[in-house]
Design a protein around this motif. Sequence first.
Motif, mmCIF file in Angstrom:
data_model
loop_
_atom_site.group_PDB
_atom_site.id
_atom_site.type_symbol
_atom_site.label_atom_id
_atom_site.label_comp_id
_atom_site.label_asym_id
_atom_site.label_seq_id
_atom_site.Cartn_x
_atom_site.Cartn_y
_atom_site.Cartn_z
ATOM 1 N N ILE A 275 103.898 56.335 -2.995
ATOM 2 C CA ILE A 275 104.738 55.458 -2.171
ATOM 3 C C ILE A 275 105.110 56.278 -0.950
ATOM 4 O O ILE A 275 105.568 57.417 -1.085
ATOM 5 N N PHE A 276 104.873 55.735 0.247
ATOM 6 C CA PHE A 276 105.267 56.466 1.457
ATOM 7 C C PHE A 276 105.612 55.481 2.565
ATOM 8 O O PHE A 276 105.251 54.299 2.510
ATOM 9 N N TYR A 277 106.324 56.003 3.540
ATOM 10 C CA TYR A 277 106.765 55.204 4.697
ATOM 11 C C TYR A 277 105.999 55.698 5.911
ATOM 12 O O TYR A 277 106.000 56.890 6.208
ATOM 13 N N SER A 278 105.312 54.772 6.599
ATOM 14 C CA SER A 278 104.525 55.173 7.769
ATOM 15 C C SER A 278 104.343 53.954 8.666
ATOM 16 O O SER A 278 104.994 52.924 8.477
ATOM 17 N N LEU A 279 103.471 54.106 9.650
ATOM 18 C CA LEU A 279 103.094 52.967 10.490
ATOM 19 C C LEU A 279 101.816 52.359 9.926
ATOM 20 O O LEU A 279 100.903 53.097 9.546
ATOM 21 N N GLN A 280 101.754 51.033 9.878
ATOM 22 C CA GLN A 280 100.471 50.398 9.545
ATOM 23 C C GLN A 280 99.469 50.897 10.569
ATOM 24 O O GLN A 280 99.641 50.712 11.783
ATOM 25 N N GLY A 281 98.422 51.579 10.091
ATOM 26 C CA GLY A 281 97.467 52.185 11.009
ATOM 27 C C GLY A 281 96.374 51.239 11.458
ATOM 28 O O GLY A 281 95.698 51.513 12.456
ATOM 29 N N ILE B 129 100.867 46.652 0.097
ATOM 30 C CA ILE B 129 100.422 47.008 -1.250
ATOM 31 C C ILE B 129 98.918 47.248 -1.188
ATOM 32 O O ILE B 129 98.146 46.365 -0.790
ATOM 33 N N THR B 130 98.533 48.479 -1.498
ATOM 34 C CA THR B 130 97.148 48.864 -1.338
ATOM 35 C C THR B 130 96.715 49.694 -2.538
ATOM 36 O O THR B 130 97.332 49.675 -3.595
ATOM 37 N N GLY B 131 95.627 50.420 -2.383
ATOM 38 C CA GLY B 131 95.161 51.208 -3.524
ATOM 39 C C GLY B 131 94.070 52.174 -3.077
ATOM 40 O O GLY B 131 94.043 52.557 -1.909
ATOM 41 N N LEU C 6 102.740 50.960 -0.838
ATOM 42 C CA LEU C 6 102.738 51.098 -2.295
ATOM 43 C C LEU C 6 101.269 51.175 -2.697
ATOM 44 O O LEU C 6 100.556 50.166 -2.649
ATOM 45 N N ARG C 7 100.821 52.391 -3.023
ATOM 46 C CA ARG C 7 99.395 52.557 -3.345
ATOM 47 C C ARG C 7 99.210 52.542 -4.859
ATOM 48 O O ARG C 7 99.705 53.423 -5.563
ATOM 49 N N MET C 8 98.518 51.508 -5.332
ATOM 50 C CA MET C 8 98.259 51.388 -6.765
ATOM 51 C C MET C 8 96.996 52.167 -7.123
ATOM 52 O O MET C 8 96.088 52.327 -6.299
ATOM 53 N N ASP D 187 87.888 56.434 1.674
ATOM 54 C CA ASP D 187 88.632 57.589 2.211
ATOM 55 C C ASP D 187 89.896 57.900 1.406
ATOM 56 O O ASP D 187 90.745 58.659 1.871
ATOM 57 N N THR D 188 90.021 57.313 0.215
ATOM 58 C CA THR D 188 91.289 57.408 -0.519
ATOM 59 C C THR D 188 91.090 57.914 -1.938
ATOM 60 O O THR D 188 90.220 57.416 -2.656
ATOM 61 N N ARG D 189 91.913 58.874 -2.320
ATOM 62 C CA ARG D 189 91.944 59.300 -3.728
ATOM 63 C C ARG D 189 93.097 58.562 -4.391
ATOM 64 O O ARG D 189 94.229 58.662 -3.954
#
Length: 193
Positions: A8-14, A67-69, A26-28, A39-41
């Motif tokens: 879980i982190f706070y950032s700018l939608q890239g 909500i992503t993953g 929120l990365r599931m 590009d995601t672990r």
Amino acid sequence: MSYRINEIFYSLQGEGYFTGTPAVFLRMSGCNLKCGFCDTRHEEHTLMSPAQIVEAIGQYPTRHIIITGGEPSLQLDQMLVDLLHDEGWFIQIETNGTNPLPEGIDWVTCSPKQGPGGEIAVRLRNIDELKVVYEGQDVESIANSLPAMHYFLQPCSSPRYDGGSNTAATVSYILANPHWRLSLQTHKLIDIQ
Ligand SMILES: C[S@@+](CC[C@H](N)C(=O)[O-])C[C@H]1O[C@@H](n2cnc3c(N)ncnc32)[C@H](O)[C@@H]1O
Ligand SMILES: Nc1nc2[nH]cc(C(=O)O)c2c(=O)[nH]1
Ligand code: SF4
Ligand SMILES: [Mg+2]
């Protein structure tokens, strides 16, 4: 009920339509596809209850959640969507589109992918933005089969391209096919999460 949460982190939608918008991510954990360019672990996870999720995301000064993953449609259910709405959240999802979604999600970003057999298996109907990672594939057939409000092409970031992504090829394609818009992964450009 608990969910496998990677981070879980706070950032700018890239990326995409809401680029630049502050949001809680929120990365599931876990996915049903294995895209070569991913590009995601997302395999590591902590089990979190709905109450723990609400508390963790609530510490930030926005009510836009992404909500992503991994692939969030494998876990996101109606109960969590309704709870987040009760808490005042605008819910955006980043999904590969292979699974139906709970009702009422405020913004669906679908980034369709080829499955193991090369087929695109999208089972969604209400797509707000289609965001295709461009690798030179036939993106018109993909777009024609998937009605959406907005159509984005996103360069593929990969060490196999000079400079780390095929941005020039993506720009040329869009200039020749102007119903697309460019989505850059701007968080990578400015080195934020
Ligand atoms: C990691 S995925 C998670 C959400 C979902 N599984 C999906 O694929 O849409 C988040 C976004 O990153 C994009 N993405 C993943 N790897 C990428 C890469 N190497 N270059 C550009 N975009 C990428 C995906 O297409 C998707 O839009
Ligand atoms: N800043 C930032 N924006 C993003 N938009 C979609 C992302 C994702 O991984 O789903 C992402 C991400 O990982 N970081
Ligand atoms: S569907 Fe999304 S999370 Fe899953 S492997 Fe592909 S890009 Fe990564
Ligand atoms: Mg990302």
